[in-house]
Write a protein that holds these residues in place. Structure first.
Motif, PDB file in Angstrom:
ATOM      1  N   TYR A   1       0.895  -1.479   0.166  1.00 30.47           N
ATOM      2  CA  TYR A   1      -0.293  -0.135  -0.193  1.00 30.47           C
ATOM      3  C   TYR A   1       0.667   0.961  -0.032  1.00 30.47           C
ATOM      4  CZ  TYR A   1      -3.917  -2.573   0.981  1.00 30.47           C
ATOM      5  OH  TYR A   1      -5.633  -3.818   0.803  1.00 30.47           O
TER       6      TYR A   1
ATOM      7  N   LEU B   1       0.200   4.713  -2.004  1.00 32.93           N
ATOM      8  CA  LEU B   1      -0.962   5.535  -1.263  1.00 32.93           C
ATOM      9  C   LEU B   1      -0.017   7.429  -0.581  1.00 32.93           C
ATOM     10  CD1 LEU B   1      -2.893   3.260   1.478  1.00 32.93           C
ATOM     11  CD2 LEU B   1      -3.491   3.996  -1.565  1.00 32.93           C
ATOM     12  N   THR B   2       0.626   6.724  -1.124  1.00 30.91           N
ATOM     13  CA  THR B   2       2.326   8.636   0.079  1.00 30.91           C
ATOM     14  C   THR B   2       2.104   8.892  -1.936  1.00 30.91           C
ATOM     15  OG1 THR B   2       3.679   6.711  -0.613  1.00 30.91           O
ATOM     16  CG2 THR B   2       2.953   7.375   1.651  1.00 30.91           C
TER      17      THR B   2
ATOM     18  N   LYS C   1       1.359  11.466  -5.130  1.00 31.79           N
ATOM     19  CA  LYS C   1      -0.403  12.519  -5.530  1.00 31.79           C
ATOM     20  C   LYS C   1      -1.371  11.868  -5.933  1.00 31.79           C
ATOM     21  CE  LYS C   1      -0.940  16.666  -6.411  1.00 31.79           C
ATOM     22  NZ  LYS C   1      -0.774  18.063  -6.488  1.00 31.79           N
TER      23      LYS C   1
ATOM     24  N   GLY D   1      -2.084   8.423  -3.988  1.00 29.24           N
ATOM     25  CA  GLY D   1      -3.237   8.765  -2.885  1.00 29.24           C
ATOM     26  C   GLY D   1      -4.514   9.315  -2.712  1.00 29.24           C
ATOM     27  N   SER D   2      -4.825  10.662  -3.705  1.00 27.06           N
ATOM     28  CA  SER D   2      -5.796  10.786  -4.196  1.00 27.06           C
ATOM     29  C   SER D   2      -7.214   9.817  -5.087  1.00 27.06           C
ATOM     30  CB  SER D   2      -5.746  12.231  -5.641  1.00 27.06           C
ATOM     31  OG  SER D   2      -4.335  12.688  -4.646  1.00 27.06           O
TER      32      SER D   2
ATOM     33  N   TYR E   1      -7.357   7.083  -4.303  1.00 29.49           N
ATOM     34  CA  TYR E   1      -7.694   5.888  -2.853  1.00 29.49           C
ATOM     35  C   TYR E   1      -8.853   7.265  -2.361  1.00 29.49           C
ATOM     36  CZ  TYR E   1      -6.914   3.364   0.761  1.00 29.49           C
ATOM     37  OH  TYR E   1      -7.514   2.898   2.571  1.00 29.49           O
TER      38      TYR E   1
ATOM     39  N   ILE F   1       2.912   3.437   4.010  1.00 36.19           N
ATOM     40  CA  ILE F   1       2.021   3.858   3.866  1.00 36.19           C
ATOM     41  C   ILE F   1       2.641   5.638   4.418  1.00 36.19           C
ATOM     42  CG2 ILE F   1      -0.066   2.684   3.553  1.00 36.19           C
ATOM     43  CD1 ILE F   1      -0.881   3.197   6.787  1.00 36.19           C
TER      44      ILE F   1
ATOM     45  N   LYS G   1       7.238   8.227   2.526  1.00 37.46           N
ATOM     46  CA  LYS G   1       7.448   8.835   0.425  1.00 37.46           C
ATOM     47  C   LYS G   1       8.277   8.249  -0.031  1.00 37.46           C
ATOM     48  CE  LYS G   1       4.349  13.056   1.447  1.00 37.46           C
ATOM     49  NZ  LYS G   1       4.142  14.190   1.109  1.00 37.46           N
TER      50      LYS G   1
ATOM     51  N   LEU H   1      -4.650  11.099   5.856  1.00 40.20           N
ATOM     52  CA  LEU H   1      -3.909  11.250   4.830  1.00 40.20           C
ATOM     53  C   LEU H   1      -4.926  11.962   3.156  1.00 40.20           C
ATOM     54  CD1 LEU H   1      -1.784   8.986   2.637  1.00 40.20           C
ATOM     55  CD2 LEU H   1      -4.340   8.314   1.604  1.00 40.20           C
TER      56      LEU H   1
ATOM     57  N   HIS I   1      -3.977  15.278  -0.123  1.00 39.06           N
ATOM     58  CA  HIS I   1      -2.715  14.820  -1.374  1.00 39.06           C
ATOM     59  C   HIS I   1      -3.474  15.660  -1.776  1.00 39.06           C
ATOM     60  CE1 HIS I   1      -0.787  11.668  -1.598  1.00 39.06           C
ATOM     61  NE2 HIS I   1      -1.416  11.194  -0.735  1.00 39.06           N
TER      62      HIS I   1
END
Length: 273
Positions: free
Chosen positions: A81, A84-85, A87, A90-91, A93, A192, A195, A271, A273
């Motif tokens: 996962y 997810l860091t 951009k 993660g966005s 997600y 997660i 970065k 979280l 972004h």
């Protein structure tokens, strides 16, 4: 998106999460899960080249490769996962139509249940298949593990009959499972949170913690042992201490798992972004 937990929506999201997990990590899954077959081919090729004879991996080497593959799977949790860091990922997600609780439960189930179970199933099935088609390969690992488990039970029964200790298979399996869950959650959380350099950061934290604990133990334990008269300690006290250490280790691993789970939940919650 409402933050209530819906089982129907969770099941839909869980299937989507599994599909994405395979799409993003299929190559690593094949490499780690198929390590037994890869090792078999490499061993055989080297044997044919250097000895001109058909030699398959010995059982000790196969067990070592299994342990290394499981360790690689554990370390790889920083990647499952880790996107997810980023951009874009993660966005995307955050925009998925599922509540935070549903994403959290799905993440935990995949990390500590689905991935280890599939790894064990694929690895041992491949090993069993090689044992079936190549008589020189020897017994399948699952057969060897079963034999070792039976011998373990017999050995524990003998120890229980000859000593005040009362040991059982659960005495070893429960701490192992608790430690495994704690480790997988730790690398998931690092994945997660960091970065960049996710694995390096996770290992650096472990190194720092182990160094501090070693220094503390080095300062605390010698005075305790110096003032401890082992001749005055009876068997019942020694048994209670041993059981207390084992139980304490299990409780510590469970508390760490809960703390790491809370960290994963908090990271999903924060979280952005």
């Amino acid at each position: 998106m409402t933050e209530t937990f819906s089982f129907q929506r969770f099941w839909t999201y869980f299937k989507y999460d599994l599909t994405q997990m395979w799409r993003n990590h299929s190559k690593a899954a094949i490499l780690i899960g198929g390590a037994s077959a890869i090792f078999y081919v490499m061993w055989l090729l080297f044997s044919l080249v250097f000895t001109q004879e058909w030699h398959t991996p010995v059982i000790e080497a196969r067990v070592a490769v299994f342990a290394l593959a499981f360790m690689a799977l554990e370390l790889y949790q920083v990647r499952t996962y880790g996107h997810l860091t980023e951009k874009k990922a993660g966005s995307a997600y955050l925009m998925l139509p599922a509540s935070r609780a549903e994403k959290f439960v799905s993440m935990l189930l995949i990390t500590i249940v689905v991935i280890p179970f599939l790894f064990m199933a694929v690895y041992l099935l491949l090993d069993g298949f090689l044992s079936l088609v190549d008589p020189t390969y020897g017994k399948a690992l699952v057969t060897s593990f079963s034999s070792a488990y039976i011998k373990l039970i017999e050995g524990l029964a003998q120890i229980n009959a000859e000593s005040p200790f009362r040991l059982s298979p659960s005495t070893m399996t429960v701490p192992s499972i608790a430690s495994f869950i704690c480790s997988f959650l730790y690398f998931l959380l690092c994945g997660i949170c960091f970065k960049r350099n996710k694995l390096v950061g996770a290992l650096a934290i472990l190194f720092a913690i182990s160094t501090v604990l070693s220094l503390v133990m080095g300062l605390v334990m010698p005075p305790i042992f110096e003032n401890l008269d082992l001749d005055l300690i009876d068997e019942d006290t020694l048994v209670r201490w041993t059981q207390g250490i084992i139980n304490g280790g299990v409780i510590f691993s469970c508390l760490c798992s809960v703390g790491l789970g809370w960290g994963v939940w908090h990271r999903i919650k924060t979280l952005q972004h």
